[in-house]
Structures are given as structure tokens and as C-alpha cells.
Design a protein around this motif. Sequence first.
Motif, PDB file in Angstrom:
ATOM      1  N   ILE A   1      33.809  36.704  45.374  1.00 12.69           N
ATOM      2  CA  ILE A   1      35.216  36.538  45.732  1.00 12.69           C
ATOM      3  C   ILE A   1      35.382  36.640  47.247  1.00 12.69           C
ATOM      4  O   ILE A   1      34.782  37.496  47.900  1.00 12.69           O
ATOM      5  CB  ILE A   1      36.076  37.635  45.063  1.00 12.69           C
ATOM      6  CG1 ILE A   1      36.034  37.507  43.549  1.00 12.69           C
ATOM      7  CG2 ILE A   1      37.519  37.557  45.540  1.00 12.69           C
ATOM      8  CD1 ILE A   1      36.803  38.613  42.832  1.00 12.69           C
ATOM      9  N   LYS A   2      36.238  35.768  47.793  1.00  6.26           N
ATOM     10  CA  LYS A   2      36.590  35.860  49.205  1.00  6.26           C
ATOM     11  C   LYS A   2      38.038  36.307  49.316  1.00  6.26           C
ATOM     12  O   LYS A   2      38.913  35.786  48.636  1.00  6.26           O
ATOM     13  CB  LYS A   2      36.384  34.516  49.894  1.00  6.26           C
ATOM     14  CG  LYS A   2      34.908  34.219  50.166  1.00  6.26           C
ATOM     15  CD  LYS A   2      34.736  32.988  51.011  1.00  6.26           C
ATOM     16  CE  LYS A   2      33.313  32.890  51.529  1.00  6.26           C
ATOM     17  NZ  LYS A   2      32.317  32.939  50.471  1.00  6.26           N
ATOM     18  N   VAL A   3      38.270  37.281  50.185  1.00  7.11           N
ATOM     19  CA  VAL A   3      39.615  37.845  50.315  1.00  7.11           C
ATOM     20  C   VAL A   3      39.993  37.999  51.782  1.00  7.11           C
ATOM     21  O   VAL A   3      39.131  38.009  52.669  1.00  7.11           O
ATOM     22  CB  VAL A   3      39.720  39.230  49.624  1.00  7.11           C
ATOM     23  CG1 VAL A   3      39.475  39.105  48.136  1.00  7.11           C
ATOM     24  CG2 VAL A   3      38.740  40.234  50.253  1.00  7.11           C
ATOM     25  N   THR A   4      41.289  38.129  52.023  1.00 11.59           N
ATOM     26  CA  THR A   4      41.816  38.408  53.349  1.00 11.59           C
ATOM     27  C   THR A   4      41.834  39.917  53.577  1.00 11.59           C
ATOM     28  O   THR A   4      41.469  40.706  52.710  1.00 11.59           O
ATOM     29  CB  THR A   4      43.240  37.861  53.478  1.00 11.59           C
ATOM     30  OG1 THR A   4      44.086  38.580  52.577  1.00 11.59           O
ATOM     31  CG2 THR A   4      43.282  36.383  53.132  1.00 11.59           C
ATOM     32  N   MET A   5      42.325  40.319  54.730  1.00  6.35           N
ATOM     33  CA  MET A   5      42.447  41.754  55.017  1.00  6.35           C
ATOM     34  C   MET A   5      43.409  42.446  54.057  1.00  6.35           C
ATOM     35  O   MET A   5      43.340  43.660  53.865  1.00  6.35           O
ATOM     36  CB  MET A   5      42.925  41.960  56.458  1.00  6.35           C
ATOM     37  CG  MET A   5      41.897  41.573  57.511  1.00  6.35           C
ATOM     38  SD  MET A   5      40.467  42.672  57.536  1.00  6.35           S
ATOM     39  CE  MET A   5      41.191  44.160  58.220  1.00  6.35           C
ATOM     40  N   ASP A   6      44.292  41.669  53.439  1.00  6.39           N
ATOM     41  CA  ASP A   6      45.227  42.227  52.459  1.00  6.39           C
ATOM     42  C   ASP A   6      44.603  42.359  51.072  1.00  6.39           C
ATOM     43  O   ASP A   6      45.274  42.782  50.128  1.00  6.39           O
ATOM     44  CB  ASP A   6      46.479  41.351  52.362  1.00  6.39           C
ATOM     45  CG  ASP A   6      47.266  41.337  53.648  1.00  6.39           C
ATOM     46  OD1 ASP A   6      47.256  42.371  54.338  1.00  6.39           O
ATOM     47  OD2 ASP A   6      47.870  40.303  53.975  1.00  6.39           O
TER      48      ASP A   6
ATOM     49  N   TYR B   1      31.087  41.610  46.854  1.00  4.23           N
ATOM     50  CA  TYR B   1      29.956  41.561  45.937  1.00  4.23           C
ATOM     51  C   TYR B   1      29.988  42.814  45.070  1.00  4.23           C
ATOM     52  O   TYR B   1      30.277  43.911  45.556  1.00  4.23           O
ATOM     53  CB  TYR B   1      28.630  41.489  46.694  1.00  4.23           C
ATOM     54  CG  TYR B   1      28.448  40.242  47.519  1.00  4.23           C
ATOM     55  CD1 TYR B   1      27.900  39.093  46.961  1.00  4.23           C
ATOM     56  CD2 TYR B   1      28.838  40.213  48.851  1.00  4.23           C
ATOM     57  CE1 TYR B   1      27.739  37.947  47.716  1.00  4.23           C
ATOM     58  CE2 TYR B   1      28.679  39.069  49.623  1.00  4.23           C
ATOM     59  CZ  TYR B   1      28.131  37.945  49.043  1.00  4.23           C
ATOM     60  OH  TYR B   1      27.983  36.810  49.784  1.00  4.23           O
ATOM     61  N   GLY B   2      29.667  42.635  43.792  1.00  2.00           N
ATOM     62  CA  GLY B   2      29.550  43.769  42.878  1.00  2.00           C
ATOM     63  C   GLY B   2      28.270  43.648  42.093  1.00  2.00           C
ATOM     64  O   GLY B   2      27.431  42.788  42.353  1.00  2.00           O
ATOM     65  N   ALA B   3      28.106  44.509  41.073  1.00  2.00           N
ATOM     66  CA  ALA B   3      26.891  44.464  40.261  1.00  2.00           C
ATOM     67  C   ALA B   3      26.715  43.098  39.606  1.00  2.00           C
ATOM     68  O   ALA B   3      25.596  42.652  39.340  1.00  2.00           O
ATOM     69  CB  ALA B   3      26.951  45.559  39.204  1.00  2.00           C
ATOM     70  N   ASN B   4      27.820  42.411  39.345  1.00  2.00           N
ATOM     71  CA  ASN B   4      27.741  41.104  38.688  1.00  2.00           C
ATOM     72  C   ASN B   4      27.132  40.036  39.583  1.00  2.00           C
ATOM     73  O   ASN B   4      26.618  39.019  39.103  1.00  2.00           O
ATOM     74  CB  ASN B   4      29.139  40.642  38.266  1.00  2.00           C
ATOM     75  CG  ASN B   4      30.102  40.568  39.446  1.00  2.00           C
ATOM     76  OD1 ASN B   4      30.175  41.497  40.240  1.00  2.00           O
ATOM     77  ND2 ASN B   4      30.825  39.475  39.547  1.00  2.00           N
TER      78      ASN B   4
ATOM     79  N   GLU C   1      40.328  38.731  34.506  1.00  2.00           N
ATOM     80  CA  GLU C   1      41.043  38.105  33.388  1.00  2.00           C
ATOM     81  C   GLU C   1      40.731  36.610  33.309  1.00  2.00           C
ATOM     82  O   GLU C   1      40.534  36.063  32.223  1.00  2.00           O
ATOM     83  CB  GLU C   1      42.554  38.314  33.558  1.00  2.00           C
ATOM     84  CG  GLU C   1      43.009  39.757  33.375  1.00  2.00           C
ATOM     85  CD  GLU C   1      44.470  39.935  33.727  1.00  2.00           C
ATOM     86  OE1 GLU C   1      45.103  38.948  34.216  1.00  2.00           O
ATOM     87  OE2 GLU C   1      45.002  41.057  33.552  1.00  2.00           O
ATOM     88  N   MET C   2      40.667  35.935  34.449  1.00  2.00           N
ATOM     89  CA  MET C   2      40.400  34.493  34.463  1.00  2.00           C
ATOM     90  C   MET C   2      38.947  34.203  34.093  1.00  2.00           C
ATOM     91  O   MET C   2      38.655  33.203  33.429  1.00  2.00           O
ATOM     92  CB  MET C   2      40.740  33.904  35.840  1.00  2.00           C
ATOM     93  CG  MET C   2      42.243  33.921  36.141  1.00  2.00           C
ATOM     94  SD  MET C   2      42.700  32.976  37.617  1.00  2.00           S
ATOM     95  CE  MET C   2      41.910  33.945  38.900  1.00  2.00           C
TER      96      MET C   2
ATOM     97  N   TYR D   1      30.629  33.630  37.877  1.00  2.00           N
ATOM     98  CA  TYR D   1      30.801  34.816  38.699  1.00  2.00           C
ATOM     99  C   TYR D   1      30.524  36.094  37.915  1.00  2.00           C
ATOM    100  O   TYR D   1      30.003  37.070  38.462  1.00  2.00           O
ATOM    101  CB  TYR D   1      32.243  34.888  39.226  1.00  2.00           C
ATOM    102  CG  TYR D   1      32.571  33.906  40.326  1.00  2.00           C
ATOM    103  CD1 TYR D   1      32.756  34.344  41.626  1.00  2.00           C
ATOM    104  CD2 TYR D   1      32.712  32.558  40.066  1.00  2.00           C
ATOM    105  CE1 TYR D   1      33.076  33.468  42.648  1.00  2.00           C
ATOM    106  CE2 TYR D   1      33.033  31.668  41.066  1.00  2.00           C
ATOM    107  CZ  TYR D   1      33.210  32.118  42.359  1.00  2.00           C
ATOM    108  OH  TYR D   1      33.521  31.242  43.359  1.00  2.00           O
ATOM    109  N   GLY D   2      30.915  36.097  36.638  1.00  2.00           N
ATOM    110  CA  GLY D   2      30.903  37.339  35.888  1.00  2.00           C
ATOM    111  C   GLY D   2      32.064  38.225  36.331  1.00  2.00           C
ATOM    112  O   GLY D   2      32.726  37.954  37.340  1.00  2.00           O
ATOM    113  N   THR D   3      32.327  39.280  35.593  1.00  3.40           N
ATOM    114  CA  THR D   3      33.438  40.164  35.934  1.00  3.40           C
ATOM    115  C   THR D   3      32.993  41.305  36.825  1.00  3.40           C
ATOM    116  O   THR D   3      31.860  41.774  36.750  1.00  3.40           O
ATOM    117  CB  THR D   3      34.077  40.739  34.654  1.00  3.40           C
ATOM    118  OG1 THR D   3      33.053  41.406  33.892  1.00  3.40           O
ATOM    119  CG2 THR D   3      34.706  39.645  33.818  1.00  3.40           C
TER     120      THR D   3
END
Length: 620
Positions: A425-430, A465-468, A516-517, A534-536
Motif C-alpha cells: 500500500i502507498k499512503v500520504t502523510m495522512d 509493508y506487513g507480514a503479508n 475488506e476489499m 496483496y493479502g491482508t
Amino acid sequence: MKTVDGVSRRNFLKGAAIAGAGVFGAGMLAGCTSGQHTETAATGAESEQSTAYSLMPGVYQSTVEGKVGPMVVTTVVSEDRLVKVDAGGIESKQFGVLAINTMADEMVRKQFVDVDTCTGATVTSLALIQGVRDCLKQAGDESAFSQAPITESHDEHLSCDIVVMGSGISGQAAALSAAEAGAKVIMVEKLGIPGGAATGSGGAILAAGSSLQNEADGNMDPQGLIDHLYRYSEEQATYDVIKNTVEHSAEIIDWYTSLGVKFQVGECYGTPIHYSHRAWNPDGEEIPHPAGGAIPHPSSGSNIFDRTYPAFLAAGGICLLNTKVTELLQDDSGTVTGVVAMRGGDTITIDAKAVVLAAGGCEGSAEALAKWFPHTNEGMVGGSTGLCNVHDTGDGIELGLAAGGYLTGGGYGQTTGMYSPIPAIKVTMDGVRDSDEMHSELNEDQGSQFKAFYDSGTEYAWTLYGANTQDEAALKALESAQEKGVVFEGKTLAEVAEAAGVDAAGLEKTVERFNEMVAAGKDDDFGTADIAAYGTYEEGPYYLVRYSPGINGTIGGLKISMDSEVLREDGTKIDGLYAGGETCNGEYMYRLYPSGGASLLWGSVSGRLAGQAAAKYVSA
């Protein structure tokens, strides 16, 4: 007959004929007058040192590693003479060809191996020198031909009709167009090889209605391309500039085709329909790209220059390599009357009736970016791909401003490189997800990422990044990056967000929605094609990787007219001054790069219009 670097006009034009067969010519003439070309030395007289060697005569070969692959260097020697130097392999077929030809000729002429490397092709240059040394070792004396010739330096005063500053896609289009119109043209290039950033590009040019396109796909509607480019500028570019560019696009392709450039017509990423024309090598050999991977087909901007450069020479044009324009000359009325340039320690003054500035943007200069392109940051300087020319330092823009021109456009960099090799996932500072990270529609989704990045008002964005998403290679990369202070770790989303300075509540909400998606197998927010891959994000440790986009070039520069005349802020033109390419693209694009082929289209059209307008001006 006087020569420059030992290349007579006869041999120089012979080099141009060779270039027409698929490689660049290897010489350089230095002078011309408004009436005819003359052959004068611009870098001083040189005398060869007399040294006795005892080599074993023969033909020797050595394989060395060049910029893009192995290079086979062939050296022919007599008992005491360096007879011939040549090189083959992938290196000689693409990016390093002019460096090889120029240096090989110079080695033989000077009887000296350690000649100056070609700026812009340093790796190739050093590889060639090493290869020759290996061959000489086989012949019995590795240190042979190590004594440099004596050089007497002096300044030079030349004259012509038009000076073109820069030899990239825009510079060559301008220079050749002006020469075809009968003007006496000197093209001045500060590097040791012509071609600029476009040499390392994929060679794509957007166009609508070319003869090739009509044969392949039927008549493509120019309006569709106009609308695409304008929409991608967020309607901030100048519509009439885009329209004018697209309306000349078919002519550009047909012109290049008439010169012998081969194109493949088809789709290029980011374009809604098949507007792309890729300049390709009909031999069909796949050639590695300096930035990694391979050029498809193979297509490359070099395949355009293989035709335009020798055509320019054959039309009587002259190219000064390793020569940097440092000043525009103007009379009391502000009319441009020539340039001052430096080559080594020599000053070259060129009187001219017109000058075309086609020296690229300034992605290679942190100082110039900070001054003229404020919507970039330190992480962008120098680029992240082979498309960026680190030697583009804003020289043409600076000269144009000093002459009375002014800046236009948003002052952005052409962003690139905001994607991950593994799902994340890519996210902003928010902590808010901003796009389809997998680029199901590549340029559209990169564009949405860049827009979100700019709109956030921050220097950085983040990848989660997570375990997935972890695998052995990813973990190794993350651990390495942690040492550089760009990766932050946490056992929970809240912990990693706090460590990175990202809004924790926003990140937790984003991950909940994302999971959820993934479970539903459909991305309702951005349409990721395979979101299940991606996995959850169910458990840590979590990593947030800080990044900023790289830069392929700059968007902004000098304000020009529809005929590529450089304008003052009051709208009046600076007589005798024209510009093309990235030096003046601020009304063609805004802050998002529209699609592959957009820059070469602009560079080609603006350069050709500049050359034609300058030729008309000097003949009036």
C-alpha cells in the motif's frame, strides 16, 4: 589542409556517410562563415612526440566491460605505430558509438592512448582505453603510446547564420531544419557526444495522422491526442500550444521517416489509443538499457539520431563537441548577435544572426531546481532513471533569462519511479491510500500518485509493508534501508505510524478498508486489477518506507511563441533568439508527465519550428 582533431572535411563527410548507415559520424569541424564553411583549428595545433617502440606487429583483441555489456576492442599495430583502433559488441551499436569512433580516431592521429574521455560516455571511454592497453600488452609493451602530444592553445572567432545550443532531440531538429532551409548552422554541444537525454529514451513519439499510422491503424483523430494531453495537464497547460504541437506531429513523423528512421506504430503506456511511434532498430537485436532491463524491439532515441545527425553534417552543418556556450551576444537594441563558448581553456566567439536555445532543462542541478522549479525536492536531483540527463543544468534557461526572457509553467519536475516491485500500500502523510499501486493502467495511476504527492504539500510519501508482503529479498532490502533512515518499523500500525510521523488513525482506517476489499477480491477505490495478490495486513511487524519520486526532466522554462521565438514578459519577442525542447516546455505540460512519447513530440516539433523560423528570420 587544416583540420580539427585531425579530421579533414573530406574524411568528416565520409564519417557522416558511415553514420547514415547506422552509426554516428566521428569528426568535428570548427568554423564557418556566413558565406561558406572553412576548415580552421579551434583547439590549437598539436605536434606528435617522436618515440621509438618495439612492438610485435599484428592484430590484437581484448574483451572489456562497457556501459551496457561486453565490448571487443581490436587494435592494429606495426613495430612502432598505432595503426587502427576499433570496437564491437553491444556498446558499439548504441549508446557509446560516437565515443568509440571519436576516441579511436584521436588515438591513431595523436599516437597517444590516454586521450580525453568523452563527457557523457565516461564508462565507455575508459573501457576503450583499457581494451587498447590490454592489446598493447599482448603486443609487447602495455605502456606504449603514453606520451601526450604538445598542444598550443588559442582562441577562435567564427561566424555563421545560426547557432544551435544543444544537440538533443530539439537541438538536432532545429539544426537540421535550418540547414535544410539553406542556413549555415553551427550546433554547439557541451558534452563529448551528441544526443542528450533522448539517447537513452525508448524512442517513442506521440503523433496523430502520420502516413505510417494511416497505413497501420487508419486515420487517428488529432483531437483525441489533444484532449488527452490537455486533460493530463489538469487543464493548466496552454490549450493552443498543445493543439499546435499535435497538429505538427504527423509532419514530424513523416519528416523523420523521409530521413530513414524506422518506426513501429502502436500503443504506448498512458495513451488512450495507438498514437505512439517508436523509433526502432530494424536488425531486431535486443539492446540492454543503461538503467537496467532491455529496450524493446529495440527502440531508442539513438535510432533517430542515427539519421538526423549525419543528415545535418551532409547538409553542411558543423557540430562543436565538448564546447559550452557561456554567453549570448546582443547589440544595443537587444537583438541576439551570437554566442561566446568555451572549449577546454579556449574561448570561441561565434557571430550569428540567430541563436536557438535547446540545452534541456535543469534536472542535474540542485541550485537551478531550487531557483526555477520549486516543486521539486533534494531527493529528485539527478534523476532515478536512465532518461534523466544529469548534465542538464539549466544553461539555456539561464542565458534566455539574462537576454530578457521570462519563466512560464508550474515549475515541476517530470516525476517517475513511484512504484514497488512487490505488492504494498502507498499512503500520504495522512495515512490515506492515494492510487492503484500495481499500475493496472500504468500512466494513469502513476499520474494519480504524483498528483496526490504534490497536493500533499510534503516532500515524501510512504509505502506500507506487513507480514503479508514480506519475503526474503524484501526483508533484506528493508533491513538495509533502515540503516539509511528511510525505513521505520513497528509491531503495530500505531507504532510504525508514530515512528515515521504518519497519521496513525488515518493509516489504521486505510488498512481496515483495504483488508475488506482484499477479502472481497475487488478494489472499489482505485480498480487494482489483482488486489488479492496483496493479502491482508493482519499482523506485524510493519514497515513504512519513505520515498519521493525521481525525476526524468523538468516542466517549465522560457516563454516562447508558436514559432518558438523567446518572448519577454510584455509579450514582445527577443529578435534573433529561439528555443525548443525542455528549455521551454512550461505551456505544453503542467506537473504530470502525460505519457510515453510526449517529450520527444514536444522536442521534435518545437525544435523544428525554431529552426525553420530562425532560417526564415536570417534570410529576410
